[in-house]
Design an enzyme around this catalytic site. Structure first.
Site: not given
Lengths: 485, 484
Positions: B78, B155, B179
């Site tokens: 990420k 997210s 997320s």
């Protein structure tokens, strides 16, 4: 305390003053990063990723800074809180990389304490400490290198600070001066802060208001920022108090405000109206858990503490029988007190004190030397006092010996031997000089015997001169009196 | 020969050890998928060359028997994790060209275990969003999309999509309010948000410090267990990381769940819950019951306050955490006539709409006169929410609930765009877990009527990820979900 009243034609006023003092903590590394705190490095040399707030960086509390602050708190007889909490104080400025300062707000590390100050008239007063909290320092903005650009040095960013807040207990500039000197002496004794106001390792803001004498209400105050010497703080406070009295007496009013001190004119100047104290959006720092200290930890810090100036002073008065004044002077500085004690051990402390505070201090001053660079060691100064006490040399010769000690760094007994300065205490030797002087000066002998008693001084001088100053003056006097009848 | 990218990490390590295939072959297979899958916009930075170099090193290590535990496993990271020498942007324009000089602890742990990084994955800007639509680099598309492009969730949308489309063996994610779990649910993969403090936050770009936690996102429960073991651990560089030993999560896999008390929170049974999700929930409870677990009703009475509390605390912390992006020392700078003007210009241009909204909300709730009414009150309610779970865990060992009230929706959905609250409502089942600092897993257990994955959530006691893993594996086996 008559001197604390501000008298005007219209009435009598009293000043109310409190201080906020930022002390840079002495520690090897910064309070939340491992970067060095060494002074004098090139710009932006002592900077870690944490100090410049790179993305994803986190603060880690330096235990050394906590120990230093606890030690300072204990030195000010203050309560150490077992639990304190870090908070963020949010504001934007170029020298504040994170956009917030990590500080303590609601729950400081150190609570209330008390400091006894010594006033010039010999009186003492207690000043209350409100709190001490620990926080990080900012970087330095430099505006004077280029007219169009500002430069920033982050070496100072993240250095540990102790912010000490006093109660509004001060009623005169003298008290403030005495407090700052006392505080500086205590932190220097403890080794927790350099206390150098001119270098910025100790910074003082003073809040000043005035009120009619006898009134107990607190009027709006002016905060005078960052004045960089004790003398200037005192000047600034005095000026500000008188200014406020004038404003009130002319029917005006004072708004809570921040002011600057101009050291060239000795005046304070309006800077800005004090913002609402809560505009900083304080909230608990989520990157650091509350700081929890065990009683054992606090005790371990207490055990590391050295003797503080007040205790030392008392001991010098009671054990060494020094007058209060001498003890005060000698204890203001830890190194001086240690030097003195080393020189005085096993000797007449008062005599040693006289030498330290007299010729020795004068010599350091004249030569602009610090104690650690003194050519005369404590041992040698003590030995010099021994030579006088044991009648090896007289006081006058001692001054000459001291001068040679300063030049050569040699021990006093070596100097005495090398230069043949040993005092003559042999009665026969002195008698023969006296006889010679009497023989050579029949006129003066006759005059003396005829009533001119004040010629005795002249005879003593002649004998001393012929003995090259080594004759014991008491013996010379005694023998002359006998021979001249 | 089977497609190497179908293999789980457990299978990959076994195959590499037996030299059935090389790390280079495996990496190339993933790179091929990355290239074919660019339409999903899952990667924002590809590291093909360094990945192949690392693969070569791994192959040598397998040859001379010095392979480490994750040797040669290709991962996606990420873009919130700082990776040394690799651009790290948080998918924000303000960090568009930021290359860190340091490695986050979690990614350093993975590298030290022999894993290699294929690239950096798309996400909502600064992890603020639930659909990956706030990314400066554009939304990431859910590989389950058919006629219309669906959101991948957020997210960690890029992470979920990349795992789902087999563009990496597994990925790292972070979870502040859901997320990891919500995109895992939307993309039909498995994700774990560990207990707060389990993984170090050092080097992870901060959103909300008291809620952020890194975790694994992978093809199945076992892979999550393998990865988390290597990601987790105390780190002296993060004062909030826990000084607790990391158990070998893989060891508990396959153990019996007979007698396990599984709590069903009654407050989560809202009528807004998608019908097929409600059904999947019942089904999952049934599966566990059939394995000998006891299903008990529990109550989490302060659930209704979780979203408002979250949307006060998270923006408050974010407003302060994002103050450092001022254009001065790194990142985007747009000059002005004064320092303040430079700040305003840089931040106005550098931050997206959702990030600005949260900075404003956060600044507001912390400001004088509002602090007590919002922030302080929210912290009080946060304690009550935590207390809810403590009381519930006196009656049960683990909690079963849906991950999200809906399945993936269309990119640009009007109701979400017109009112951010509608977007926030997707977090209703996930935020409480962050507020309470608990560990939780989302794993796929079935499909909704539209044929989109449904995620179930298992919430555990603090530092009891082991119960989550063993229960998760049981559910995974019985649900028999077919991965994309």
């Amino acid at each position: 305390m008559a001197e604390n009243i501000i008298k005007t034609q219209n009435g009598e006023w009293e000043m109310v003053c409190g201080l906020e003092i930022h002390c840079q903590i002495i520690s090897k590394s910064k309070i939340f990063s491992s970067a060095s705190t060494e002074y004098g490095a090139d710009a932006n040399e002592n900077v870690s990723f944490v100090d410049v707030a790179m993305p994803g960086m986190l603060p880690v509390l330096n235990e050394e800074c906590v120990r230093q602050a606890v030690k300072t708190g204990l030195g000010l007889n203050a309560k150490i809180n077992n639990r304190s909490v870090f908070s963020r104080k949010n504001y934007f400025y170029a020298d504040l990389p994170q956009g917030y300062q990590i500080t303590q707000y609601e729950y400081p590390l150190v609570g209330e304490g008390e400091v006894v100050i010594d006033l010039p008239n010999g009186e003492t007063r207690k000043i209350g400490i409100e709190r001490i909290h620990i926080e990080q320092d900012t970087g330095k903005s430099i505006h004077d290198i280029n007219p169009k650009k500002s430069y920033i040095d982050y070496n100072r960013a993240g250095v540990g600070l102790m912010e000490l807040v006093t109660k509004p207990d001060f009623r005169s500039a003298e008290e403030v001066g005495a407090f700052l000197k006392k505080l500086r002496s205590i932190v220097r004794y403890l080794g927790t802060c350099d206390g150098n106001m001119d270098e910025g390792s100790m910074r003082c803001d003073a809040s000043v208001s005035v009120r009619p004498l006898g009134s107990l209400d607190l009027r709006p105050r002016a905060e005078i920022k960052n004045v960089n010497s004790v003398k200037f703080v005192m000047q600034a406070i005095d000026y500000e108090a008188k200014r406020q009295v004038e404003v009130y007496e002319n029917g005006g009013s004072i708004e809570q405000q921040t002011r600057n001190f101009d050291q060239n004119t000795g005046e304070t100047k309006f800077l800005r109206v004090k913002e609402n104290a809560n505009e900083y959006r304080y909230f608990p720092e989520p990157d650091l858990p509350p700081l929890v200290l065990s009683d054992e930890f606090i005790e371990s810090v207490r055990n590391e503490m050295c003797e503080l100036p007040d205790t030392k002073k008392e001991r010098f008065v009671h054990e060494l029988k020094l007058p209060h004044y001498d003890a005060s002077v000698l204890c203001e500085n830890k190194e001086t007190a240690e030097f003195f004690e080393k020189a005085a051990t096993g000797r007449d402390a008062k005599k040693v004190a006289n030498w330290v505070m007299g010729d020795f201090f004068a010599m350091l001053n004249a030569k602009h030397l610090s104690l650690e660079n003194s050519p005369v060691s404590a041992e040698n100064l003590g030995a010099l006092v021994d030579l006088i006490s044991n009648n090896i040399i007289n006081g006058k010769t001692a001054k000459d010996v001291f001068a040679i000690m300063v030049e050569t760094g040699k021990a006093p007994d070596v100097i005495v031997e090398e230069n043949g300065l040993r005092q003559v205490t042999d009665t026969k030797a002195i008698e023969s000089i006296v006889d010679a002087v009497i023989k050579e000066n029949p006129d003066n002998v006759a005059a003396y015997k005829g009533g001119k008693q004040n010629l005795m001084g002249w005879f003593v001088g002649q004998v001393m001169k012929q003995s090259k100053g080594t004759a014991n003056p008491a013996l010379v006097n005694q023998i002359l009196k006998e021979k001249l009848g | 020969m089977t497609d190497l990218t179908d293999l789980t990490i457990a299978q990959v390590i076994s195959g590499l050890s037996k030299k059935d295939f090389s790390a280079t072959e495996l990496t190339k297979a993933y790179i091929k998928n990355m290239q074919n899958g660019r339409k999903y916009n899952a990667y924002v930075t590809e590291c093909v060359e360094t990945a192949l170099k690392q693969a070569k090193v791994s192959d040598e290590k397998y040859l001379n028997n010095t392979a480490r535990q994750l040797e040669g496993v290709p991962l996606g990271i990420k873009d919130l994790f700082c990776t040394k020498g690799i651009k790290t942007t948080a998918c924000s324009q303000i960090l568009e060209n930021f290359v860190p000089e340091y490695e986050s602890t979690v990614t350093a742990n993975l590298l030290n275990a022999g894993a290699l990084f294929l690239g950096k994955l798309n996400m909502d800007e600064f992890a603020m969003g639930g659909s990956n639509e706030t990314s400066f680099f554009g939304p990431c598309i859910n590989p389950w999309s058919k006629d219309v492009d669906l959101i991948s969730g957020g997210s960690s949308g890029g992470s979920a999509a990349a795992v789902c489309a087999k563009m990496c063996a597994a990925a790292t994610g972070t979870d502040t309010g859901g997320s990891i779990r919500q995109p895992a649910a939307y993309c039909g993969i498995t994700g774990v948000k560990p207990t707060y403090g389990r993984c170090s936050r050092y080097g992870i770009i901060a959103f909300a410090s008291s809620l952020d936690q890194a975790g694994p996102m992978a093809k199945d429960v076992t892979d999550c267990a393998i990865l988390l073991k290597h990601m987790a651990g105390f780190d002296e560089k993060d004062s909030t990381s826990a000084k607790i030993e990391v158990p070998d999560f893989v060891k508990v896999l396959g153990s019996d769940i007979r007698g396990l008390k599984v709590g069903i929170p009654i407050e989560y049974r809202s009528d807004k819950l998608n019908l097929s999700i409600a059904k999947a929930w019942d089904l999952a409870a049934d599966m566990l019951r059939k394995r000998g677990a006891e299903i008990v009703d529990i109550s989490l009475p302060h659930t209704k306050y979780a979203l408002p509390v979250y949307y006060i605390i998270a923006p408050a912390e974010a407003s302060s955490n994002l103050a450092r992006y001022d254009g001065l020392r790194y990142g985007k700078r747009i000059d002005g006539n004064s320092l303040d003007e430079m700040y305003i210009n840089s931040r106005t241009a550098g931050f997206g709409k959702e990030v600005k909204r949260r900075i404003m909300v956060g600044t507001y709730v912390l400001s004088a006169g509002y602090y007590d009414a919002y922030y302080v009150k929210a912290q009080k309610v946060r304690r009550l929410i935590r207390q809810d779970f403590i009381s519930a865990f006196e009656k049960c060992d683990i909690i079963l609930a849906p991950t999200s009230p809906t399945t993936a929706f269309a990119i640009g959905d009007k109701s979400m765009q017109s009112n951010p609250i509608n977007m926030y409502l997707n977090d209703v089942f996930t935020v409480s877990v962050n507020l309470a600092g608990l560990p939780a897993m989302s794993l796929p257990t079935g499909l909704c009527e539209q044929g989109l994955p449904i995620g179930m959530q298992l919430i555990g006691k603090p530092f009891d990820e082991e119960t989550i893993f063993k229960t998760g594996l049981a559910l995974e086996q019985d649900a028999n979900f077919k991965r994309k």
